[in-house]
Scaffold this motif. Structure first.
Motif, PDB file in Angstrom:
ATOM      1  N   ASN A   1      79.226 -48.051   1.845  1.00 34.18           N
ATOM      2  CA  ASN A   1      78.105 -48.456   2.679  1.00 34.18           C
ATOM      3  C   ASN A   1      78.500 -49.112   4.000  1.00 34.18           C
ATOM      4  O   ASN A   1      77.631 -49.425   4.814  1.00 34.18           O
ATOM      5  CB  ASN A   1      77.180 -49.396   1.895  1.00 34.18           C
ATOM      6  CG  ASN A   1      77.912 -50.594   1.321  1.00 34.18           C
ATOM      7  OD1 ASN A   1      78.832 -51.119   1.921  1.00 34.18           O
ATOM      8  ND2 ASN A   1      77.510 -51.018   0.128  1.00 34.18           N
ATOM      9  N   GLU A  48      71.622 -50.345   8.767  1.00 34.71           N
ATOM     10  CA  GLU A  48      72.492 -49.690   9.734  1.00 34.71           C
ATOM     11  C   GLU A  48      71.692 -49.354  10.980  1.00 34.71           C
ATOM     12  O   GLU A  48      70.551 -48.891  10.893  1.00 34.71           O
ATOM     13  CB  GLU A  48      73.059 -48.409   9.135  1.00 34.71           C
ATOM     14  CG  GLU A  48      73.909 -47.569  10.063  1.00 34.71           C
ATOM     15  CD  GLU A  48      75.345 -48.067  10.155  1.00 34.71           C
ATOM     16  OE1 GLU A  48      76.124 -47.457  10.907  1.00 34.71           O
ATOM     17  OE2 GLU A  48      75.670 -49.055   9.498  1.00 34.71           O
ATOM     18  N   THR A 108      77.666 -51.971  13.861  1.00 39.40           N
ATOM     19  CA  THR A 108      76.390 -51.308  13.612  1.00 39.40           C
ATOM     20  C   THR A 108      75.758 -51.699  12.282  1.00 39.40           C
ATOM     21  O   THR A 108      74.673 -51.240  11.956  1.00 39.40           O
ATOM     22  CB  THR A 108      76.575 -49.777  13.651  1.00 39.40           C
ATOM     23  OG1 THR A 108      77.688 -49.416  12.813  1.00 39.40           O
ATOM     24  CG2 THR A 108      76.833 -49.324  15.078  1.00 39.40           C
ATOM     25  N   ALA A 109      76.439 -52.549  11.509  1.00 41.83           N
ATOM     26  CA  ALA A 109      75.874 -53.067  10.251  1.00 41.83           C
ATOM     27  C   ALA A 109      75.845 -54.590  10.337  1.00 41.83           C
ATOM     28  O   ALA A 109      76.612 -55.279   9.667  1.00 41.83           O
ATOM     29  CB  ALA A 109      76.701 -52.604   9.058  1.00 41.83           C
ATOM     30  N   TYR A 129      79.545 -52.100   4.610  1.00 42.80           N
ATOM     31  CA  TYR A 129      79.234 -53.532   4.702  1.00 42.80           C
ATOM     32  C   TYR A 129      80.484 -54.323   5.086  1.00 42.80           C
ATOM     33  O   TYR A 129      80.480 -55.107   6.020  1.00 42.80           O
ATOM     34  CB  TYR A 129      78.696 -53.996   3.351  1.00 42.80           C
ATOM     35  CG  TYR A 129      78.027 -55.354   3.336  1.00 42.80           C
ATOM     36  CD1 TYR A 129      76.638 -55.457   3.396  1.00 42.80           C
ATOM     37  CD2 TYR A 129      78.759 -56.523   3.211  1.00 42.80           C
ATOM     38  CE1 TYR A 129      76.007 -56.691   3.353  1.00 42.80           C
ATOM     39  CE2 TYR A 129      78.143 -57.758   3.169  1.00 42.80           C
ATOM     40  CZ  TYR A 129      76.764 -57.840   3.239  1.00 42.80           C
ATOM     41  OH  TYR A 129      76.155 -59.066   3.199  1.00 42.80           O
ATOM     42  N   ARG A 134      74.859 -59.027   7.352  1.00 41.37           N
ATOM     43  CA  ARG A 134      75.864 -59.359   6.338  1.00 41.37           C
ATOM     44  C   ARG A 134      75.785 -60.838   6.016  1.00 41.37           C
ATOM     45  O   ARG A 134      75.493 -61.657   6.880  1.00 41.37           O
ATOM     46  CB  ARG A 134      77.288 -59.094   6.833  1.00 41.37           C
ATOM     47  CG  ARG A 134      77.671 -57.692   7.149  1.00 41.37           C
ATOM     48  CD  ARG A 134      79.161 -57.651   7.472  1.00 41.37           C
ATOM     49  NE  ARG A 134      79.567 -56.383   8.028  1.00 41.37           N
ATOM     50  CZ  ARG A 134      79.570 -56.109   9.327  1.00 41.37           C
ATOM     51  NH1 ARG A 134      79.185 -57.037  10.195  1.00 41.37           N
ATOM     52  NH2 ARG A 134      79.971 -54.930   9.764  1.00 41.37           N
ATOM     53  N   VAL A 188      73.194 -43.392   4.955  1.00 44.04           N
ATOM     54  CA  VAL A 188      73.755 -43.870   6.204  1.00 44.04           C
ATOM     55  C   VAL A 188      74.602 -42.778   6.824  1.00 44.04           C
ATOM     56  O   VAL A 188      75.457 -42.200   6.169  1.00 44.04           O
ATOM     57  CB  VAL A 188      74.618 -45.129   5.978  1.00 44.04           C
ATOM     58  CG1 VAL A 188      75.315 -45.529   7.262  1.00 44.04           C
ATOM     59  CG2 VAL A 188      73.754 -46.272   5.462  1.00 44.04           C
ATOM     60  N   LEU A 231      65.847 -53.918  11.514  1.00 43.89           N
ATOM     61  CA  LEU A 231      67.038 -54.763  11.547  1.00 43.89           C
ATOM     62  C   LEU A 231      66.708 -56.178  12.002  1.00 43.89           C
ATOM     63  O   LEU A 231      67.225 -57.150  11.445  1.00 43.89           O
ATOM     64  CB  LEU A 231      68.077 -54.148  12.476  1.00 43.89           C
ATOM     65  CG  LEU A 231      68.999 -53.111  11.834  1.00 43.89           C
ATOM     66  CD1 LEU A 231      69.702 -52.294  12.898  1.00 43.89           C
ATOM     67  CD2 LEU A 231      70.022 -53.797  10.958  1.00 43.89           C
ATOM     68  N   ARG A 289      77.377 -42.210   9.564  1.00 44.57           N
ATOM     69  CA  ARG A 289      78.326 -43.008  10.339  1.00 44.57           C
ATOM     70  C   ARG A 289      78.595 -42.356  11.681  1.00 44.57           C
ATOM     71  O   ARG A 289      78.829 -41.154  11.777  1.00 44.57           O
ATOM     72  CB  ARG A 289      79.636 -43.146   9.564  1.00 44.57           C
ATOM     73  CG  ARG A 289      79.464 -43.972   8.326  1.00 44.57           C
ATOM     74  CD  ARG A 289      79.762 -45.428   8.618  1.00 44.57           C
ATOM     75  NE  ARG A 289      79.236 -46.214   7.525  1.00 44.57           N
ATOM     76  CZ  ARG A 289      78.334 -47.160   7.664  1.00 44.57           C
ATOM     77  NH1 ARG A 289      77.858 -47.449   8.848  1.00 44.57           N
ATOM     78  NH2 ARG A 289      77.910 -47.841   6.642  1.00 44.57           N
ATOM     79  N   VAL A 309      71.508 -52.594   2.513  1.00 48.85           N
ATOM     80  CA  VAL A 309      72.429 -52.363   3.621  1.00 48.85           C
ATOM     81  C   VAL A 309      71.643 -51.766   4.783  1.00 48.85           C
ATOM     82  O   VAL A 309      70.956 -50.758   4.625  1.00 48.85           O
ATOM     83  CB  VAL A 309      73.571 -51.422   3.205  1.00 48.85           C
ATOM     84  CG1 VAL A 309      74.486 -51.138   4.380  1.00 48.85           C
ATOM     85  CG2 VAL A 309      74.359 -52.039   2.048  1.00 48.85           C
TER      86      VAL A 309
END
Length: 257
Positions: free
Chosen positions: A189, A222, A116-117, A191, A120, A252, A232, A254, A220
């Motif tokens: 975060n 998400e 979901t992240a 990452y 990167r 964020v 995104l 989670r 970052v």
């Protein structure tokens, strides 16, 4: 690659369950031309240090897509470890025990890449791995960022009245001080996180006691809700340029993946 890195097994684990409340089938959502889970897989495979990439999933379609993009899916995650509130510890312990007991496989580090992240940079993943290799006493590494809001100005409501969330010893009202005079704080975060297997298997923890900080200065991003998709996709289009077109979220929430 360092001499130490050449002698270690480094497992990248991508947890990708089939269920999701905010966005149905989120881990298979097509994002900038690829399913969401593919980004973390490709980043792990591109690392200079990762020696094996596994996707832990309870979903046959996710498993098929994961294999298509080059990941290993040696087992299906039991459904009891794939609920909304299933903790990371259960997912990682199941994976490591399965690999140990069924394959005799053991690794030195586990790199946690949440699908979901997806925004990167692979060099940062490798920098994080190098930081763990430099500190053999470390139980784990957590990527962190500086938040826009400080917890010293946050409150809880207790019995109908406000109480400060955190205090500073010897300071009566930190919530009324200028932000610049308050201690620096960091939020985890997601990452990239790294843990040594014995911390999961022997201590029953995901972080342990000696935790290396890995400060991420990149924004970052998400994926939790449909409103995040365009942001995104724009970030993925410029990944690696350092020119982020849309600001990232600084808070964020989670959800199990």
């Amino acid at each position: 690659m360092t001499a130490d890195a050449a002698r270690v097994n480094i497992l990248a684990l991508v947890p990708a369950r089939g269920g999701s409340k905010g966005i149905p089938r989120k881990n298979l959502l097509m994002l900038a031309g690829k399913p969401l889970v593919a980004y973390s897989i490709e980043q792990a495979l591109a690392s200079r240090y990762v020696t094996r990439t596994i996707v832990s999933t309870d979903d046959a379609e996710i498993a098929e897509v994961a294999r298509k993009y080059g990941a290993d899916v040696p087992f299906m995650r039991p459904h009891e470890f794939a609920h909304d509130l299933s903790p990371d510890l259960d997912v990682f312990r199941h994976a490591l025990e399965w690999l140990r007991d069924r394959e005799g496989y053991r690794c030195d580090l586990v790199v946690h890449l949440r699908p979901t992240a997806p925004v990167r940079r692979v060099p940062l993943i490798d920098d994080a791995i190098e930081a763990m290799l430099r500190d053999p006493r470390a139980d784990s590494l957590r990527s962190v960022s500086q938040p826009q809001q400080t917890p010293y100005k946050m409150w809880r409501i207790v019995d109908g009245r406000l109480e400060p969330l955190v205090q500073i010893a010897g300071v009566a009202e930190p919530h009324s001080m200028p932000r610049q005079q308050l201690p620096d704080v960091y939020w985890q975060n997601g990452y990239v996180d790294i843990v040594r297997p014995h911390v999961v298997l022997d201590l029953g923890m995901m972080a342990g006691r000696r935790i290396v900080p890995f400060i991420v200065h990149d924004p970052v991003f998400e994926l939790d809700y449909a409103d995040d998709i365009l942001r995104l996709e724009a970030a993925l289009a410029t990944l690696g340029t350092g020119e982020w077109p849309i600001a990232a979220s600084t808070v964020v929430t989670r959800h199990p993946v």
